[in-house]
Design an enzyme around this catalytic site. Structure first.
Site, PDB file in Angstrom:
ATOM      1  N   HIS A 246      38.601  36.992  45.798  1.00 19.25           N
ATOM      2  CA  HIS A 246      37.576  36.657  46.795  1.00 19.25           C
ATOM      3  C   HIS A 246      37.680  35.166  47.152  1.00 19.25           C
ATOM      4  O   HIS A 246      37.878  34.319  46.276  1.00 19.25           O
ATOM      5  CB  HIS A 246      36.164  36.876  46.228  1.00 19.25           C
ATOM      6  CG  HIS A 246      35.778  38.310  46.047  1.00 19.25           C
ATOM      7  ND1 HIS A 246      36.506  39.375  46.519  1.00 19.25           N
ATOM      8  CD2 HIS A 246      34.678  38.855  45.445  1.00 19.25           C
ATOM      9  CE1 HIS A 246      35.892  40.498  46.206  1.00 19.25           C
ATOM     10  NE2 HIS A 246      34.783  40.220  45.557  1.00 19.25           N
TER      11      HIS A 246
ATOM     12  N   CYS B 158      30.307  39.628  41.637  1.00 23.31           N
ATOM     13  CA  CYS B 158      31.555  38.845  41.605  1.00 23.31           C
ATOM     14  C   CYS B 158      31.504  37.597  42.497  1.00 23.31           C
ATOM     15  O   CYS B 158      31.925  36.509  42.084  1.00 23.31           O
ATOM     16  CB  CYS B 158      32.739  39.723  42.002  1.00 23.31           C
ATOM     17  SG  CYS B 158      32.404  40.868  43.333  1.00 23.31           S
TER      18      CYS B 158
END
Ligand SMILES: NC(=O)c1ccc[n+]([C@@H]2O[C@H](COP(=O)([O-])OP(=O)(O)OC[C@H]3O[C@@H](n4cnc5c(N)ncnc54)[C@H](OP(=O)(O)O)[C@@H]3O)[C@@H](O)[C@H]2O)c1
Length: 351
Positions: free
Chosen positions: A252, A132
């Site tokens: 994130h 990711c």
């Protein structure tokens, strides 16, 4: 769903943090599906889920579950992928795998459509979805690499707890409540469930994601470094990562320092370039305090970039702040996007 000309799609790990987002993304994208198989471990088998008003029973993932499947989206952990992805391929399915099981395998393309879509043509049945943190960084770096060349990358991440699965998010919530109520709390999952020690994540920052390697980097950091080189076809690119877990549920963030080949490039040039780049939303207006934040990116497919500035000492050095929903572009959306591209490029056929 149930489109006659669609595909038989299987989601492996359908009850997990990523799996649930995959189902939602397939629906949101109106992906052409004639049959949807939802697979998990024996623990969740038999559970019923509602998908767009249709009740689907979760089944235990077994080799024979892939009979007739055209596209299988895997996110049930590396060991499950290693065991079952080849079984799916043997039965004629194309696998898009979200785990690290095949990412560095030289016969498996590692794909972010905005960056290296052409690698899809080289697949041997399995296509790996990158880590990711890597995905959102390379989406932001690729337009810069194409126009100005790239010499060096140093990244520090500020990663959300959902990257460690649905159970980690529950732990964050429980710890937060307990600490606020001045009650005892438990830490059983982070930084790594299978490692020796566990630390609180609520009101904390943990500089360990995945296990430590002999060279002092964690495996998450190694993944970011190796995967970036592979996706960008730059095996010699110097990349260094420090990965940190924060008490953020989803999204994130990354502080990315990069050096370019070209001279006389300004921060405004980079901003203009990224403003027109695929999959990117530029949010960069310091005067009005506009910059990307995880709370704003939840549920969105794009990669958000801001705080672009030129280094004050290194003439070809720049800094930027990159944020994305780790469960969407970082996992589910990138996988479904790969599946969409496979369909559009005629690389997958319905049985
Ligand atoms: N979270 C992220 O941001 C992210 C991003 C990219 C990649 N990934 C990768 O995606 C994978 C799943 O992550 P997650 O966050 O969704 O984890 P999660 O929330 O813990 O979910 C795990 C899923 O895998 C299933 N599963 C576990 N053991 C299985 C088995 N033996 N056979 C079949 N299914 C099994 C679980 O089913 P049960 O309900 O039966 O337990 C559940 O559906 C991991 O490899 C992770 O590294 C995660």
């Amino acid at each position: 769903m149930s489109q006659q000309n669609g595909f038989h799609v299987a989601v492996v790990g359908a009850t997990g943090a990523v799996g649930q987002q995959m189902i939602q993304t397939l629906m949101n994208e109106n992906f052409p599906i004639k049959k949807l198989s939802l697979l998990s471990s024996a623990r969740s088998a038999g559970k019923k889920v509602d998908v767009n008003g249709q009740e689907i029973t979760i089944q235990e993932a077994k080799p024979e579950s892939f009979e007739g499947v055209d596209i299988a989206l895997f996110s049930a952990g590396g060991s499950v992928s290693k065991e079952l992805a080849p079984e799916a391929v043997k039965r004629g399915a194309i696998v898009v795998d979200n785990t690290s099981a095949f990412r560095m395998d030289e016969n498996t393309p590692l794909v972010v459509p905005e960056v290296n879509e052409a690698d899809l043509y080289k697949h041997n049945g399995i296509i790996a979805n990158p880590n990711c943190s890597t995905i959102q960084m390379v989406v932001a770096l690729e337009p810069i690499r194409r126009k100005y060349g790239l010499k060096k990358v140093i990244v520090s991440t500020y990663q959300a707890v959902s990257g460690a699965g649905a159970a980690a998010v529950e732990e964050l919530k429980k710890q937060t409540k307990s600490i606020i109520n001045e009650e005892k709390y438990e830490a059983n999952i982070l930084p790594v469930k299978s490692d020796k020690k566990h630390y609180q994540i609520a009101f904390n920052a943990i500089p360990q994601i995945d296990r430590f390697q002999d060279n002092g980097f964690t495996f998450e950091e190694i993944k970011m470094m190796n995967e970036t080189k592979k996706i960008m076809h730059m095996p010699e690119l110097p990349v260094a990562a420090t990965c940190v877990r924060l008490p953020v549920a989803v999204g994130h963030s990354e502080s990315v320092y990069f050096e370019i080949e070209a001279q006389d490039v300004s921060a405004s040039n980079i901003k203009a370039l990224l403003n027109d780049a695929p999959g990117i939303v530029l949010q960069d207006d310091p005067e009005n305090q506009i910059y990307p934040m995880p709370a704003d990116c939840v549920g969105k497919k794009e990669v958000f970039v801001g705080r672009i500035r030129k280094d004050l000492d290194v003439t070809r050095g720049f800094h930027m702040w990159v944020v994305s929903d780790n469960l969407l572009k970082g996992a589910a959306w990138n996988s479904v996007q790969i599946a969409e591209r496979l369909v559009e490029l005629g690389l997958v056929k319905s049985k």
